[in-house]
Design a protein around this motif. Structure first.
Motif, PDB file in Angstrom:
ATOM      1  N   ILE A  43       0.828  -1.203   0.000  1.00  0.00           N
ATOM      2  CA  ILE A  43       0.000   0.000   0.000  1.00  0.00           C
ATOM      3  C   ILE A  43       0.869   1.262   0.000  1.00  0.00           C
ATOM      4  CG2 ILE A  43      -1.744   1.326   1.259  1.00  0.00           C
ATOM      5  CD1 ILE A  43      -2.912  -1.218   0.277  1.00  0.00           C
ATOM      6  N   GLY A  44       0.513   2.200  -0.843  1.00  0.00           N
ATOM      7  CA  GLY A  44       1.078   3.543  -0.810  1.00  0.00           C
ATOM      8  C   GLY A  44      -0.043   4.549  -0.606  1.00  0.00           C
ATOM      9  N   VAL A  45       0.288   5.720  -0.115  1.00  0.00           N
ATOM     10  CA  VAL A  45      -0.709   6.754   0.158  1.00  0.00           C
ATOM     11  C   VAL A  45      -0.281   8.050  -0.513  1.00  0.00           C
ATOM     12  CG1 VAL A  45      -1.884   8.109   1.942  1.00  0.00           C
ATOM     13  CG2 VAL A  45      -1.310   5.706   2.371  1.00  0.00           C
ATOM     14  N   VAL A  46      -1.242   8.732  -1.142  1.00  0.00           N
ATOM     15  CA  VAL A  46      -1.012  10.053  -1.721  1.00  0.00           C
ATOM     16  C   VAL A  46      -2.035  11.028  -1.144  1.00  0.00           C
ATOM     17  CG1 VAL A  46      -1.053  11.468  -3.819  1.00  0.00           C
ATOM     18  CG2 VAL A  46       0.020   9.210  -3.861  1.00  0.00           C
ATOM     19  N   ILE A  47      -1.540  12.143  -0.639  1.00  0.00           N
ATOM     20  CA  ILE A  47      -2.385  13.214  -0.122  1.00  0.00           C
ATOM     21  C   ILE A  47      -1.917  14.513  -0.760  1.00  0.00           C
ATOM     22  CG2 ILE A  47      -3.142  14.480   1.935  1.00  0.00           C
ATOM     23  CD1 ILE A  47      -2.374  11.920   3.555  1.00  0.00           C
ATOM     24  N   VAL A  48      -2.847  15.283  -1.285  1.00  0.00           N
ATOM     25  CA  VAL A  48      -2.532  16.582  -1.878  1.00  0.00           C
ATOM     26  C   VAL A  48      -3.102  17.669  -0.971  1.00  0.00           C
ATOM     27  CG1 VAL A  48      -2.879  18.117  -3.859  1.00  0.00           C
ATOM     28  CG2 VAL A  48      -2.522  15.664  -4.215  1.00  0.00           C
ATOM     29  N   THR A  49      -2.299  18.695  -0.715  1.00  0.00           N
ATOM     30  CA  THR A  49      -2.759  19.778   0.153  1.00  0.00           C
ATOM     31  C   THR A  49      -2.310  21.124  -0.410  1.00  0.00           C
ATOM     32  OG1 THR A  49      -2.733  20.624   2.432  1.00  0.00           O
ATOM     33  CG2 THR A  49      -0.677  19.681   1.601  1.00  0.00           C
ATOM     34  N   MET A  50      -3.075  22.148  -0.075  1.00  0.00           N
ATOM     35  CA  MET A  50      -2.684  23.522  -0.390  1.00  0.00           C
ATOM     36  C   MET A  50      -2.212  24.256   0.853  1.00  0.00           C
ATOM     37  SD  MET A  50      -5.622  24.664  -3.147  1.00  0.00           S
ATOM     38  CE  MET A  50      -4.881  26.296  -3.323  1.00  0.00           C
ATOM     39  N   GLY A  51      -2.090  23.539   1.957  1.00  0.00           N
ATOM     40  CA  GLY A  51      -1.593  24.126   3.195  1.00  0.00           C
ATOM     41  C   GLY A  51      -2.595  24.975   3.935  1.00  0.00           C
ATOM     42  N   THR A  52      -3.866  24.887   3.557  1.00  0.00           N
ATOM     43  CA  THR A  52      -4.891  25.736   4.165  1.00  0.00           C
ATOM     44  C   THR A  52      -5.641  25.038   5.298  1.00  0.00           C
ATOM     45  OG1 THR A  52      -6.466  25.022   2.454  1.00  0.00           O
ATOM     46  CG2 THR A  52      -5.230  27.069   2.055  1.00  0.00           C
ATOM     47  N   ARG A  53      -5.345  23.754   5.533  1.00  0.00           N
ATOM     48  CA  ARG A  53      -6.049  22.993   6.573  1.00  0.00           C
ATOM     49  C   ARG A  53      -5.040  22.267   7.458  1.00  0.00           C
ATOM     50  NH1 ARG A  53      -9.464  20.348   1.672  1.00  0.00           N
ATOM     51  NH2 ARG A  53     -11.018  21.974   1.370  1.00  0.00           N
ATOM     52  N   PRO A  54      -4.185  22.977   8.157  1.00  0.00           N
ATOM     53  CA  PRO A  54      -3.101  22.317   8.897  1.00  0.00           C
ATOM     54  C   PRO A  54      -3.588  21.370   9.987  1.00  0.00           C
ATOM     55  CG  PRO A  54      -3.237  24.657   9.448  1.00  0.00           C
ATOM     56  CD  PRO A  54      -4.116  24.437   8.268  1.00  0.00           C
ATOM     57  N   ARG A  55      -4.629  21.766  10.734  1.00  0.00           N
ATOM     58  CA  ARG A  55      -5.097  20.884  11.805  1.00  0.00           C
ATOM     59  C   ARG A  55      -5.734  19.611  11.245  1.00  0.00           C
ATOM     60  NH1 ARG A  55      -8.359  24.422  16.206  1.00  0.00           N
ATOM     61  NH2 ARG A  55      -8.579  25.893  14.488  1.00  0.00           N
ATOM     62  N   GLU A  56      -6.538  19.770  10.190  1.00  0.00           N
ATOM     63  CA  GLU A  56      -7.173  18.598   9.580  1.00  0.00           C
ATOM     64  C   GLU A  56      -6.126  17.667   8.974  1.00  0.00           C
ATOM     65  OE1 GLU A  56      -8.015  21.708   9.156  1.00  0.00           O
ATOM     66  OE2 GLU A  56     -10.201  21.985   9.221  1.00  0.00           O
ATOM     67  N   LEU A  57      -5.106  18.254   8.339  1.00  0.00           N
ATOM     68  CA  LEU A  57      -4.053  17.442   7.735  1.00  0.00           C
ATOM     69  C   LEU A  57      -3.273  16.682   8.802  1.00  0.00           C
ATOM     70  CD1 LEU A  57      -2.384  16.509   5.330  1.00  0.00           C
ATOM     71  CD2 LEU A  57      -1.047  18.623   5.528  1.00  0.00           C
ATOM     72  N   GLU A  58      -2.972  17.336   9.901  1.00  0.00           N
ATOM     73  CA  GLU A  58      -2.260  16.674  10.992  1.00  0.00           C
ATOM     74  C   GLU A  58      -3.073  15.490  11.526  1.00  0.00           C
ATOM     75  OE1 GLU A  58       0.556  15.744  13.897  1.00  0.00           O
ATOM     76  OE2 GLU A  58       0.716  17.031  12.113  1.00  0.00           O
ATOM     77  N   ALA A  59      -4.380  15.679  11.685  1.00  0.00           N
ATOM     78  CA  ALA A  59      -5.231  14.587  12.168  1.00  0.00           C
ATOM     79  C   ALA A  59      -5.282  13.449  11.159  1.00  0.00           C
ATOM     80  CB  ALA A  59      -6.634  15.118  12.452  1.00  0.00           C
ATOM     81  N   LEU A  60      -5.344  13.779   9.872  1.00  0.00           N
ATOM     82  CA  LEU A  60      -5.372  12.748   8.842  1.00  0.00           C
ATOM     83  C   LEU A  60      -4.077  11.936   8.856  1.00  0.00           C
ATOM     84  CD1 LEU A  60      -6.505  11.336   6.318  1.00  0.00           C
ATOM     85  CD2 LEU A  60      -5.531  13.202   4.956  1.00  0.00           C
ATOM     86  N   LEU A  61      -2.944  12.605   8.918  1.00  0.00           N
ATOM     87  CA  LEU A  61      -1.660  11.896   8.941  1.00  0.00           C
ATOM     88  C   LEU A  61      -1.549  11.000  10.174  1.00  0.00           C
ATOM     89  CD1 LEU A  61       0.730  14.736   7.703  1.00  0.00           C
ATOM     90  CD2 LEU A  61      -0.005  12.707   6.431  1.00  0.00           C
ATOM     91  N   ALA A  62      -2.080  11.475  11.295  1.00  0.00           N
ATOM     92  CA  ALA A  62      -2.086  10.645  12.505  1.00  0.00           C
ATOM     93  C   ALA A  62      -2.948   9.404  12.315  1.00  0.00           C
ATOM     94  CB  ALA A  62      -2.584  11.464  13.697  1.00  0.00           C
ATOM     95  N   SER A  63      -4.081   9.547  11.618  1.00  0.00           N
ATOM     96  CA  SER A  63      -4.955   8.394  11.387  1.00  0.00           C
ATOM     97  C   SER A  63      -4.323   7.407  10.410  1.00  0.00           C
ATOM     98  CB  SER A  63      -6.329   8.858  10.881  1.00  0.00           C
ATOM     99  OG  SER A  63      -6.283   9.310   9.531  1.00  0.00           O
ATOM    100  N   VAL A  64      -3.502   7.898   9.501  1.00  0.00           N
ATOM    101  CA  VAL A  64      -2.756   7.015   8.597  1.00  0.00           C
ATOM    102  C   VAL A  64      -1.700   6.238   9.376  1.00  0.00           C
ATOM    103  CG1 VAL A  64      -1.121   6.967   6.664  1.00  0.00           C
ATOM    104  CG2 VAL A  64      -3.190   8.373   6.513  1.00  0.00           C
ATOM    105  N   GLU A  65      -1.032   6.907  10.295  1.00  0.00           N
ATOM    106  CA  GLU A  65      -0.010   6.250  11.107  1.00  0.00           C
ATOM    107  C   GLU A  65      -0.589   5.153  12.000  1.00  0.00           C
ATOM    108  OE1 GLU A  65       2.157   9.071  13.381  1.00  0.00           O
ATOM    109  OE2 GLU A  65       3.295   9.847  11.662  1.00  0.00           O
ATOM    110  N   LYS A  66      -1.849   5.281  12.392  1.00  0.00           N
ATOM    111  CA  LYS A  66      -2.483   4.326  13.303  1.00  0.00           C
ATOM    112  C   LYS A  66      -2.994   3.071  12.604  1.00  0.00           C
ATOM    113  CE  LYS A  66      -3.971   7.835  16.656  1.00  0.00           C
ATOM    114  NZ  LYS A  66      -5.143   8.561  17.224  1.00  0.00           N
ATOM    115  N   GLN A  67      -2.909   3.009  11.287  1.00  0.00           N
ATOM    116  CA  GLN A  67      -3.393   1.834  10.571  1.00  0.00           C
ATOM    117  C   GLN A  67      -2.609   0.586  10.984  1.00  0.00           C
ATOM    118  OE1 GLN A  67      -6.168   1.802   8.347  1.00  0.00           O
ATOM    119  NE2 GLN A  67      -6.338   3.743   9.443  1.00  0.00           N
ATOM    120  N   ASP A  68      -3.327  -0.543  11.136  1.00  0.00           N
ATOM    121  CA  ASP A  68      -2.652  -1.760  11.595  1.00  0.00           C
ATOM    122  C   ASP A  68      -1.802  -2.409  10.505  1.00  0.00           C
ATOM    123  OD1 ASP A  68      -4.649  -2.830  10.028  1.00  0.00           O
ATOM    124  OD2 ASP A  68      -5.715  -3.815  11.667  1.00  0.00           O
TER     125      ASP A  68
END
Length: 291
Positions: A6-31
């Motif tokens: 599995i690979g992951v791609v996320i595109v951001t414009m830097g306008t949602r830093p808190r949401e992006l941080e939460a998303l990356l944390a949820s990716v890290e928690k995957q089993d």
């Protein structure tokens, strides 16, 4: 049975830093940890991102499909990924077994090209427009479909090597339809799997200033690129009627017709219409390519 990487791609414009941080944390928690996480910055330097991801800051905004293509090309060329999960930067994986389920589904079906996730708001509700079928009354109904949502999905890398990547020229809007139609025409399956959930705020796509213009332009481009000639006027007539019935703004109306004219006049990329057997296949799946 070997499981795909599995690979992951996320595109951001830097306008949602808190949401992006939460998303990356949820990716890290995957089993099942992904082989690579690629974060693409559309006209943003990504200097505030401290997590261990591969960062690709772009000097210009390439749009959603163009930005995703940058990440996909990196993963494709690395040869280390078999399936790519793409996620909106304001989404959230609320379960920790999403990647494991994705692995299993792709391992079980070699013709599976795309898995569409169920998008739900923070209360667990899925709007009708988020269900990728015409009969959208039951968002928990699993099965083969002709479309998927761009916010959360998984793509087969062998499929992408065969049919190509996102239509970058679309910039925003209907790029999922172009990719889905190409996948179906090449014989791949698209599965809507409602147990795979991406939590996403309840927002309107019309919040984007370019929504009406790009929506109209890209519908015309989609028809010109992918439909057999007899279906082009039918498809466009249906969507003109629907757009006019739904329009609530004079500004939006002007932008929509501006985009429609632009789509009719400007180059739309290479034309490769789907086969008539694909038209019939989509019809049997409940959504002929005129709706």
């Amino acid at each position: 049975m070997s499981l795909p990487r599995i690979g992951v791609v996320i595109v951001t414009m830097g306008t949602r830093p808190r949401e992006l941080e939460a998303l990356l944390a949820s990716v890290e928690k995957q089993d099942v940890p992904p082989a690579t996480v690629v974060l693409v910055g559309n006209a943003t330097p990504l200097t505030e991102i401290a997590r261990g991801v591969t960062k690709i800051p772009l000097e210009e905004n390439l749009g959603c499909p163009g930005g995703r293509n940058v990440g996909l090309k990196m993963l494709r060329d690395s040869g280390k990924v078999d399936v790519v999960v793409e996620l909106d930067d304001d989404g959230l994986l609320i379960a920790d077994d999403v990647f494991r389920k994705v692995q299993q589904l792709f391992a079980e079906d070699p013709k599976l090209g795309i898995i569409g996730f169920r998008v739900a708001d923070e209360h667990g509700n899925t709007e009708r427009r988020w269900v990728p079928r015409l009969r959208a009354d039951d968002p928990m109904r699993r099965g083969p479909v002709t479309a998927f949502l761009g916010g959360g999905h998984a793509l087969s890398m062998p499929m992408l090597r065969q049919i190509g990547l996102w239509p970058a020229e679309f910039f925003f809007g209907h790029e999922e339809s172009d990719l889905a139609w190409r996948a179906l025409d090449a014989g791949w399956e698209i599965l809507y799997e409602p147990t795979l959930v991406l939590q996403h705020p309840k927002t309107s796509p019309a919040r984007h200033a370019v929504y009406y213009r790009f929506t109209a332009r890209n519908r015309v481009w989609l028809a010109r690129r992918r439909l057999p000639i007899p279906l082009i006027p039918v498809y466009l007539s249906v969507w003109i009627l629907l757009a006019m019935m739904r329009m609530r703004s004079l500004t939006g109306l002007k932008a929509w017709w501006s985009g429609f004219i632009e789509g009719s006049r400007e180059p739309c990329g290479p034309r490769k219409p789907m086969q008539w057997r694909t038209v019939w296949r989509m019809t049997r799946l409940g959504r002929p390519p005129i709706l």
